[in-house]
Design an enzyme around this catalytic site. Sequence first.
Site: not given
Ligand code: ACO
Length: 342
Positions: A118, A269, A299
């Site tokens: 990224c 980004h 992304n």
């Molecule tokens: N649809 C529905 N439910 C989902 C999905 C989905 N696509 N993905 C995960 N879940 C569920 C999980 O299984 C979990 O269920 P549970 O509570 O029953 O176990 C629940 O949703 C919550 O999951 P978390 O992983 O805790 O969700 P979180 O609120 O952390 O959001 C996310 C996930 C969006 C990835 C977040 O952690 C985030 O924004 N991280 C930043 C990373 C990022 O943006 N990376 C992009 C690439 S890296 C970069 O470019 C920098």
Amino acid sequence: MGVNPSLSARISGVGAFVPPKVMTNHDLEKLMDTSDEWIVQRTGIKERRWVEQNVSTTDLGFEAAKAAIADAGLKKEDIDMIIFATLSPDHDFPGNACFLQDKLGLAGIAALDIRQQCSGFIYGLSIADKFICSGSHKNILLVGGEVHSKGLDRSPKGRAVSVLFGDGAGAVVVSATEVKDPKKDGHIIATNLHADGAYAKELWLPAPGTGFDDPDRMSMKMFEEDMHYPQMNGKTVFVHAVKRMCETLVHSVTSSGFSMQDVDLFLFHQANMRINDKVGEVLEIPAEKVFNTIQKYGNTTAATIPLGMSDAVKAGKLKRGMLVASAAFGSGFTWASGVWRY
Ligand code: ACO
């Protein structure tokens, strides 16, 4: 060859290309157990683009490159180096810059790949700036491009990562210039590059690779354990992204002698709208100064910043003479920022 101290580098042209096929969150609902509501709430993404089967990363980069060269008012023969930033190359080796060079018919010029995920575009911009300011090159084509869709787990178990990413490419031409009026003339003012490899496995693609106790770079065991799909600890990425993007952005802006208020447009980004909203909140940046594209492209990793730049120009939000500040964070962990007058 002596270095001319008045030589600077500027972004002389910008272009972008996204594949026409739109994949909405509702389309993904048909492939995996997810919902439009979950994706929008957690990431801000509404839709992304996916390539057709016969399209590669350099195919997207080729279109973006042609647009950037035309925007710079140059002929392709004026380009004397290609830098390609990607984590989804056409093939493991050689790098995409070589394949793109062949598509452009520019045999002989330097071709370099950047593997900084990224942060790849800003790393590439920094390298282009240094080559131009050394006097060795005049017009460098820098492309950020990704085809993520072919590398994602599109089955129900891939939902945590696969909803985040999209395909696309952006390109700029970085050209030599002499700045007469620093308040008006386009030039790259600063770039700052960082990494912390202690976090390499928080967001990575393990296989194929030689880092396994295995005679082959790719084995059935790696397949069965899904090692050929990206693995991410989303929460760790989120926390570090906000912290590092804020740090490096403020450093680039203030060490260049500007205040955050002096910046006309912020190009971040596009990993997650919540990351960018948080950076804006912490640094008290007015929302109208931030240009986001994640809603429609997801992304696109190394492509997000040049793609955003191109869309901002088309939307009339980025005009020549404006002061731009940019920051990125991603796998590595790597992070980087830059300030330029467009
Ligand atoms: N649809 C529905 N439910 C989902 C999905 C989905 N696509 N993905 C995960 N879940 C569920 C999980 O299984 C979990 O269920 P549970 O509570 O029953 O176990 C629940 O949703 C919550 O999951 P978390 O992983 O805790 O969700 P979180 O609120 O952390 O959001 C996310 C996930 C969006 C990835 C977040 O952690 C985030 O924004 N991280 C930043 C990373 C990022 O943006 N990376 C992009 C690439 S890296 C970069 O470019 C920098």
